[in-house]
Design a protein around this motif. Sequence first.
Motif, short mmCIF file in Angstrom:
data_model
loop_
_atom_site.label_atom_id
_atom_site.label_comp_id
_atom_site.label_asym_id
_atom_site.label_seq_id
_atom_site.Cartn_x
_atom_site.Cartn_y
_atom_site.Cartn_z
N THR A 1 -51.06 2.73 -36.60
CA THR A 1 -50.49 3.50 -37.66
C THR A 1 -50.09 4.74 -37.33
O THR A 1 -50.48 5.04 -36.16
CB THR A 1 -51.35 3.29 -38.94
N VAL A 2 -49.17 5.48 -38.04
CA VAL A 2 -48.79 6.82 -37.79
C VAL A 2 -49.90 7.52 -37.16
O VAL A 2 -49.86 8.55 -36.44
CB VAL A 2 -47.78 7.22 -38.86
N VAL A 3 -50.94 7.61 -38.17
CA VAL A 3 -52.25 8.04 -37.93
C VAL A 3 -53.00 7.08 -37.60
O VAL A 3 -53.47 6.37 -38.73
CB VAL A 3 -52.78 9.34 -38.73
N PRO A 4 -53.59 6.75 -36.33
CA PRO A 4 -54.67 5.68 -36.11
C PRO A 4 -55.67 5.56 -37.21
O PRO A 4 -56.38 6.64 -37.44
CB PRO A 4 -55.30 6.01 -34.71
N LEU A 5 -55.89 4.63 -37.90
CA LEU A 5 -56.82 4.38 -38.88
C LEU A 5 -58.37 4.03 -38.70
O LEU A 5 -58.50 3.04 -38.18
CB LEU A 5 -56.06 3.19 -39.95
N THR A 6 -59.05 4.94 -39.28
CA THR A 6 -60.52 4.62 -39.28
C THR A 6 -60.71 3.23 -40.17
O THR A 6 -60.05 3.35 -41.22
CB THR A 6 -61.46 5.68 -39.86
N SER A 7 -61.54 2.34 -39.86
CA SER A 7 -61.68 1.34 -40.58
C SER A 7 -63.03 0.64 -40.56
O SER A 7 -63.64 0.95 -39.58
CB SER A 7 -60.68 0.25 -40.37
N VAL A 8 -63.65 -0.16 -41.46
CA VAL A 8 -64.78 -0.75 -41.47
C VAL A 8 -64.30 -2.14 -40.69
O VAL A 8 -63.58 -3.04 -41.52
CB VAL A 8 -65.40 -0.78 -42.54
N ARG A 9 -64.90 -2.55 -39.57
CA ARG A 9 -64.59 -3.81 -39.13
C ARG A 9 -65.34 -4.93 -39.70
O ARG A 9 -66.70 -4.99 -39.62
CB ARG A 9 -64.91 -3.72 -37.44
N GLN A 10 -64.75 -5.87 -39.91
CA GLN A 10 -65.27 -7.29 -40.20
C GLN A 10 -65.15 -8.27 -39.21
O GLN A 10 -64.09 -8.36 -38.53
CB GLN A 10 -64.69 -7.89 -41.64
N PRO A 11 -66.01 -8.97 -38.57
CA PRO A 11 -65.52 -10.11 -37.70
C PRO A 11 -64.96 -11.23 -38.18
O PRO A 11 -65.78 -12.26 -38.35
CB PRO A 11 -66.97 -10.45 -37.16
#
Length: 335
Positions: free
Chosen positions: A284-294
């Motif tokens: 994304t235009v600002v790389p997004l912090t995210s909670v990863r689900q497998p």
Amino acid sequence: MAVSIRDVAVRAGVSVGTVSNVLNRPTTVADGTVERVRQAIVDLGYVRNDAARQLRAGRSASVGLVVLDAGNPFFTTVARGAEDAATTHGLSVLLGNSDERRDRENTYLALFEEQRVRGVLLSPSSEDLSHAQRLRDHGIPVVLVDRSAPGSTFSSVAVDDVRGGYIATQHLLEGGRRRIAFIGGQASLRQIADRCDGARRAVTEVPGATLETIATDQLTVLAGREAARSITERPPHERPDAIFAANDLVAVGVMQALVMLDDIRVPEDIALVGYDDIAFAQSTVVPLTSVRQPAHLIGSTALDLLAQLAEDTTLPPQQIEFEPELVVRESSTSL
């Protein structure tokens, strides 16, 4: 006109029963007869009707999968995981998209019941599981996907969404943010309610921190954009200083409204965290912090569990829950 098994029998000069044996139990038929029948099949272009055979046997080689949004890359990856696991069990996956609507979900469940699928993987759109229970009453096992079911009689495979919401919000609070907004979805969806509950728990641990909830009709980019526009219309001192979006699609829409459609900086003015860690979160235009689900593991594990239940319906329900992982990128850097 379709070639029938009787046509093959006439061409090979054998009985219909012999052709059936060649198709299903060739070791019980003399080699010469097998070769003659197989040549007749090639000559006539006979195509075996596996669907009819499975229905007569009462066991389909297909399983149904109903997801909340087939356009969401998270569910696409879940489906891929289920499909990859299905091949190891000699099964195929039929995909249905409920679009978060109970009526569409029930339509797919009824269709899968008519087709006598081996089992159903279901990401339910509400707390009402009566139609899923009906399938199970009729001998079709059901496994809930992306939905925890503690104490339920249904097996399930999911991520601890309360924990996911907690670690996302805790990260924002540790970065000095105090006015948190949770954006996305309806509380009637268990996943959304759990993520919001986790955020609320984190906020209560920090004096002076607040949590605002902004519901959306859907969990889409457009819904996130519209919700964020309502924030941009506020005076700066009335805006949240951090947003936790219910999924990455909503987060992308929020980012578009803040950065591209307005002059609000991410993360300097408003930090942003999403959920799912879909493939383009880092692009994304600002790389997004995210909670990863497998996602792939959720799909494959659910399929494996469903295959076990299809073989032995007396197995007790299993609730498999994976731990979420926070993936930190530029959208939520500290103050």
